[in-house]
Design a protein around this motif. Structure first.
Motif, PDB file in Angstrom:
ATOM      1  N   THR A 167      -1.432 -12.739 -15.899  1.00  0.00           N
ATOM      2  CA  THR A 167      -1.666 -13.150 -17.289  1.00  0.00           C
ATOM      3  C   THR A 167      -3.141 -13.443 -17.528  1.00  0.00           C
ATOM      4  O   THR A 167      -3.663 -13.210 -18.628  1.00  0.00           O
ATOM      5  CB  THR A 167      -0.836 -14.407 -17.624  1.00  0.00           C
ATOM      6  OG1 THR A 167       0.548 -14.122 -17.424  1.00  0.00           O
ATOM      7  CG2 THR A 167      -1.048 -14.854 -19.057  1.00  0.00           C
ATOM      8  N   ALA A 172       0.654 -20.405 -16.701  1.00  0.00           N
ATOM      9  CA  ALA A 172       0.296 -19.492 -15.619  1.00  0.00           C
ATOM     10  C   ALA A 172      -0.742 -20.120 -14.704  1.00  0.00           C
ATOM     11  O   ALA A 172      -1.597 -20.895 -15.152  1.00  0.00           O
ATOM     12  CB  ALA A 172      -0.243 -18.178 -16.195  1.00  0.00           C
ATOM     13  N   THR A 173      -0.672 -19.771 -13.427  1.00  0.00           N
ATOM     14  CA  THR A 173      -1.668 -20.246 -12.467  1.00  0.00           C
ATOM     15  C   THR A 173      -2.883 -19.332 -12.488  1.00  0.00           C
ATOM     16  O   THR A 173      -2.835 -18.213 -13.005  1.00  0.00           O
ATOM     17  CB  THR A 173      -1.088 -20.296 -11.049  1.00  0.00           C
ATOM     18  OG1 THR A 173      -0.662 -18.983 -10.668  1.00  0.00           O
ATOM     19  CG2 THR A 173       0.096 -21.250 -10.991  1.00  0.00           C
ATOM     20  N   SER A 221      -2.564 -15.634 -11.666  1.00  0.00           N
ATOM     21  CA  SER A 221      -1.540 -14.867 -12.366  1.00  0.00           C
ATOM     22  C   SER A 221      -2.122 -13.640 -13.073  1.00  0.00           C
ATOM     23  O   SER A 221      -3.255 -13.681 -13.571  1.00  0.00           O
ATOM     24  CB  SER A 221      -0.843 -15.761 -13.397  1.00  0.00           C
ATOM     25  OG  SER A 221      -0.048 -14.991 -14.269  1.00  0.00           O
TER      26      SER A 221
END
Length: 268
Positions: free
Chosen positions: A124, A118-119, A122
């Motif tokens: 997340t 994930a960036t 994100s």
């Protein structure tokens, strides 16, 4: 303490597919060899696979020995979530993180389950603070330029007594009676080439020390046959071992994307 082996730390389904997705997310870079030295299960992203495995190991080791106040910046682990910085970025220069969730399965010894790459923006990572920092080798701040004016010492006979070193040599010369002389001459030629090409020597880390990789020509003056690893001593360099060019590329990539011509022609 956390496990330093990625696959002992977490259950990771469809690993090769996950790596391919990461290669598409990250800034474009060649992650496979044009002609691999040997057959590989992962024929799309073998360089990336080794890179991620080694980054995980480094961050886990650093986390295990870090002061508590620094640990989160190396490897974030809180309650049901864990993540680390991969050292890779998107084309938009967004950091990419490797993320895990607590493994809910009871029939496994692995405490974590790989969630995704994930960036930094994100969802997340919405509740992660602080975000782990980019993997850093303290040695990078200390790397001096390779000095080709210095003597290179190698014990060719000792190197060639090692079966692994011999296997990396071109088959056509492995039994040559003057092989030690060929190797010593090739190393000296590499040193002289480095006098006019400062980018020829490529750094790698071995046992927490910086080494330099130089291309060695034994059978072909246009294409190197292998690389030799050199350690800096007091006023000279000493040669330890020989590596295939593909091994050299993978080792060098752990520090930075190689730019030396004798390595970049290996990948696509």
């Amino acid at each position: 303490m956390i496990c330093v082996d990625l696959f002992s730390f977490a259950y990771i389904p469809t690993w090769f597919e996950q790596l391919y997705e990461l290669s598409q997310l990250a800034t474009p870079e060649p992650w496979r060899f044009k002609i691999p030295d040997h057959e590989m299960q992962n024929d799309q992203t073998p360089i990336l696979e080794r890179y991620i495995n080694q980054v995980f190991r480094k961050q886990a080791v650093d986390y295990n020995y870090a002061p508590p106040e620094d640990a989160d910046y190396i490897f974030y682990i809180r309650n049901e979530f864990a993540c680390l910085h991969t050292g890779l970025y998107t084309p938009a220069l967004k950091a990419i993180y490797m993320c895990f969730e607590r493994n809910k399965k009871r029939d496994t010894l692995r405490q974590w389950y790989f969630k995704n790459f994930a960036t930094e923006g994100s969802p997340t990572l919405k509740y992660v603070n602080p975000l782990p920092m980019r993997p850093a080798h303290a040695l990078l701040q200390q790397i001096p330029y390779f000095d080709p004016e210095k003597e290179i010492r190698i014990n060719a006979e000792h190197i060639l007594q090692d079966d692994e070193n011999v296997k990396r040599l071109p088959a056509s010369i492995r039994t040559a009676w003057n092989l030690p002389l060929l190797l010593e001459t090739a190393v000296e030629m590499a040193r002289r080439k480095a006098l006019v090409d400062w980018n020829l020597a490529v750094p790698q880390v071995f046992q927490n020390r910086i080494q330099y990789l130089l291309p060695i020509h034994l059978t072909n003056m246009a294409i190197p046959d292998l690389a030799i690893a050199l350690s800096a001593m007091d006023g000279y360099y000493i040669g330890h071992t020989c590596l295939t060019r593909q091994m050299a590329y993978q080792n060098a990539r752990l520090l930075a994307r190689p730019t030396a011509g004798w390595l970049i022609d290996l990948v696509e």
